[in-house]
Design a protein around this motif. Sequence first.
Motif, PDB file in Angstrom:
ATOM      1  N   GLU A  40       0.815  -1.219   0.000  1.00  0.00           N
ATOM      2  CA  GLU A  40       0.000   0.000   0.000  1.00  0.00           C
ATOM      3  C   GLU A  40       0.851   1.273   0.000  1.00  0.00           C
ATOM      4  N   THR A  41       2.158   1.126   0.275  1.00  0.00           N
ATOM      5  CA  THR A  41       3.042   2.300   0.186  1.00  0.00           C
ATOM      6  C   THR A  41       3.755   2.341  -1.172  1.00  0.00           C
ATOM      7  N   PHE A  42       3.377   1.474  -2.087  1.00  0.00           N
ATOM      8  CA  PHE A  42       3.965   1.370  -3.428  1.00  0.00           C
ATOM      9  C   PHE A  42       5.399   0.845  -3.396  1.00  0.00           C
ATOM     10  N   ALA A  43       5.739   0.125  -2.334  1.00  0.00           N
ATOM     11  CA  ALA A  43       7.064  -0.512  -2.212  1.00  0.00           C
ATOM     12  C   ALA A  43       6.956  -1.990  -2.560  1.00  0.00           C
ATOM     13  N   MET A  44       8.031  -2.544  -3.092  1.00  0.00           N
ATOM     14  CA  MET A  44       8.036  -3.935  -3.535  1.00  0.00           C
ATOM     15  C   MET A  44       7.699  -4.885  -2.376  1.00  0.00           C
ATOM     16  N   ARG A  45       6.912  -5.937  -2.684  1.00  0.00           N
ATOM     17  CA  ARG A  45       6.623  -6.964  -1.685  1.00  0.00           C
ATOM     18  C   ARG A  45       7.699  -8.043  -1.785  1.00  0.00           C
ATOM     19  N   PRO A  46       8.559  -8.146  -0.765  1.00  0.00           N
ATOM     20  CA  PRO A  46       9.656  -9.102  -0.867  1.00  0.00           C
ATOM     21  C   PRO A  46       9.176 -10.548  -0.992  1.00  0.00           C
ATOM     22  N   GLU A  47       8.059 -10.865  -0.326  1.00  0.00           N
ATOM     23  CA  GLU A  47       7.615 -12.266  -0.416  1.00  0.00           C
ATOM     24  C   GLU A  47       7.149 -12.589  -1.836  1.00  0.00           C
ATOM     25  N   ALA A  48       6.616 -11.584  -2.524  1.00  0.00           N
ATOM     26  CA  ALA A  48       6.208 -11.799  -3.918  1.00  0.00           C
ATOM     27  C   ALA A  48       7.440 -11.963  -4.807  1.00  0.00           C
ATOM     28  N   LEU A  49       8.504 -11.223  -4.463  1.00  0.00           N
ATOM     29  CA  LEU A  49       9.761 -11.362  -5.208  1.00  0.00           C
ATOM     30  C   LEU A  49      10.294 -12.788  -5.081  1.00  0.00           C
ATOM     31  N   GLN A  50      10.339 -13.261  -3.836  1.00  0.00           N
ATOM     32  CA  GLN A  50      10.885 -14.599  -3.608  1.00  0.00           C
ATOM     33  C   GLN A  50      10.047 -15.664  -4.314  1.00  0.00           C
ATOM     34  N   SER A  59       7.261   7.767  -9.677  1.00  0.00           N
ATOM     35  CA  SER A  59       5.841   8.073  -9.585  1.00  0.00           C
ATOM     36  C   SER A  59       5.469   8.618  -8.205  1.00  0.00           C
ATOM     37  N   SER A  60       5.775   7.858  -7.143  1.00  0.00           N
ATOM     38  CA  SER A  60       5.274   8.243  -5.813  1.00  0.00           C
ATOM     39  C   SER A  60       6.362   8.353  -4.764  1.00  0.00           C
ATOM     40  N   ALA A  61       7.641   8.230  -5.158  1.00  0.00           N
ATOM     41  CA  ALA A  61       8.765   8.328  -4.223  1.00  0.00           C
ATOM     42  C   ALA A  61       8.762   7.201  -3.190  1.00  0.00           C
ATOM     43  N   ALA A  62       8.285   6.038  -3.571  1.00  0.00           N
ATOM     44  CA  ALA A  62       8.288   4.893  -2.661  1.00  0.00           C
ATOM     45  C   ALA A  62       9.712   4.397  -2.429  1.00  0.00           C
ATOM     46  N   VAL A  63       9.928   3.827  -1.257  1.00  0.00           N
ATOM     47  CA  VAL A  63      11.235   3.261  -0.918  1.00  0.00           C
ATOM     48  C   VAL A  63      11.056   1.754  -0.744  1.00  0.00           C
ATOM     49  N   ASP A  64      11.727   0.973  -1.582  1.00  0.00           N
ATOM     50  CA  ASP A  64      11.614  -0.484  -1.497  1.00  0.00           C
ATOM     51  C   ASP A  64      12.303  -0.991  -0.227  1.00  0.00           C
ATOM     52  N   PRO A  65      11.840  -2.138   0.309  1.00  0.00           N
ATOM     53  CA  PRO A  65      12.460  -2.696   1.526  1.00  0.00           C
ATOM     54  C   PRO A  65      13.805  -3.344   1.200  1.00  0.00           C
ATOM     55  N   LEU A  66      14.855  -2.540   1.202  1.00  0.00           N
ATOM     56  CA  LEU A  66      16.168  -3.006   0.744  1.00  0.00           C
ATOM     57  C   LEU A  66      16.720  -4.167   1.578  1.00  0.00           C
TER      58      LEU A  66
END
Length: 489
Positions: free
Chosen positions: A216-226, A250-257
């Motif tokens: 919902e914050t437009f950040a990547m879902r790590p579990e979906a990546l895996q 687009s929205s300045a989201a920060v992915d969970p690095l």
Amino acid sequence: MSQQKNYHMSPDEFRRHGYAVIDWLANYYEHVEEFPVLSAVQPGEIRAQLPPSPPEQGEPFAQILGDVDSIIMPGITHWQSPNFFAYFPANSSGPSVLGDLLSSGLAVQGMLWSTSPACTELETHVMDWMADMLDLPGHFKSSGSGGGVIQDSASSATLTAILAARERATNFASNEHGLSQRLVAYSSSQTHSSLEKGLLIAGIGRENMRKIEVDETFAMRPEALQAQIERDLAAGLLPFFVCGTVGTTSSAAVDPLPEIGQICREYGLWFHIDAAMYGTAAICPEFRYINNGVELADSYSFNPHKWMFTNFDLNCFFVADRAALIKTLSILPEYLRNQATESGAVFDYRDWQIPLGRRFRALKLWFVIRHYGVQGLQYHIRRHIELAQQFSQWVDESSLFERLAPATLTTICFRANPPGIQNEATLDKLNEELMNAVNATGKVFLTHTKLNGKFTLRLAVGSIRTEAEHIEAAWQLLQAGLVKLIGRK
Ligand SMILES: *Cc1c(COP(=O)(O)O)cnc(C)c1O
């Protein structure tokens, strides 16, 4: 010796005209706020004023500069205006322009250490300074296993990272034989389009790009990546590259690095971080959290040509393992052989980038860092964040507007949502009209994006001239514009 006739600008003329150009720019900076931010010319309007053929005889410099005022300036959108809030900031500053001017005048080619030692050594040094200023891990410095290099753009940095990742994943066989396996790259659905372009250029193919869903914050879902990596492995494909973003366009989201980095470690994938816009914030200790997880990255890039008061082009690209990069891009034709290179004691930056030739860009970065000092940079970065946060608060407190994404630093995503309008299509139309109306005043320039299908306005703060009064004026303009639009309905 008699002087041959020539048409060149003499040093004396250069001095005179050079002063005139600097005066012109200083004057421009003093008055930039008075121009309508967004150019209002129609397509073809500028060209129509230019002569169909080039001049046979050279023309006086004053006439050329005069045409800049009369023909060119009406077609300029004023990125340096304090009221420019569109896309992302693309700053220039005095020290940066002067450093760039010196670079243009010296006009050295820095492809090899030996083609201008200062060009390479200053670059290595300021990139190490930059790594310290951002508190990047030691392996990104020249004294560690990696190092930094200045690229023209974040797009080039990403492409360079993709190429090194491709070679590492295929044991450097792709360079020899071409791709023999289906390599797969991953990013979030919000990642900048330059990633897609880079993957196309690197021969990966659109079919092999995975756009991972976001939260919902437009950040990547790590579990979906895996889960996607697992599916691709099961299908016999070769996952090789993940791009995480710090501040999506687009929205300045920060992915969970940290989570993405762990997954990359587990599966042996190259982890690139694109911090083009927000990377600058890490100069302030209190905002370094945006880079949490960077210790797991293979490469990291950010654009001083956005928010670090350095004019285009200047991207800082860091790698953890320079050997992989150099092995990927190094080609040594006979005519470039030289002792310094053979000795292995120097960096030849042509092996760290796509083109051979390179400008002396480190000069402007050096000028900027020395002019502002770390504290000066921190002061202005903090100020911009404060101003954007103030705007965000006004949006949150207003009954006529709402925020549509987290207001992490300087990009605020919002829309008008006055009571009584339920229909999303009506709201979209209202917001588009509002954006066009405020932009048409010439007093601000904002752009839009779409978030969850909603037409979203963006206010991106970061011009070196933007002060509280400009943010206030933009907010007043938006409110007044909205009242006028709904009053009419
Ligand atoms: C601006 C931006 C880019 C593209 O930058 P260039 O330097 O123009 O290539 C890429 N990624 C992000 C996140 C950006 O903000």
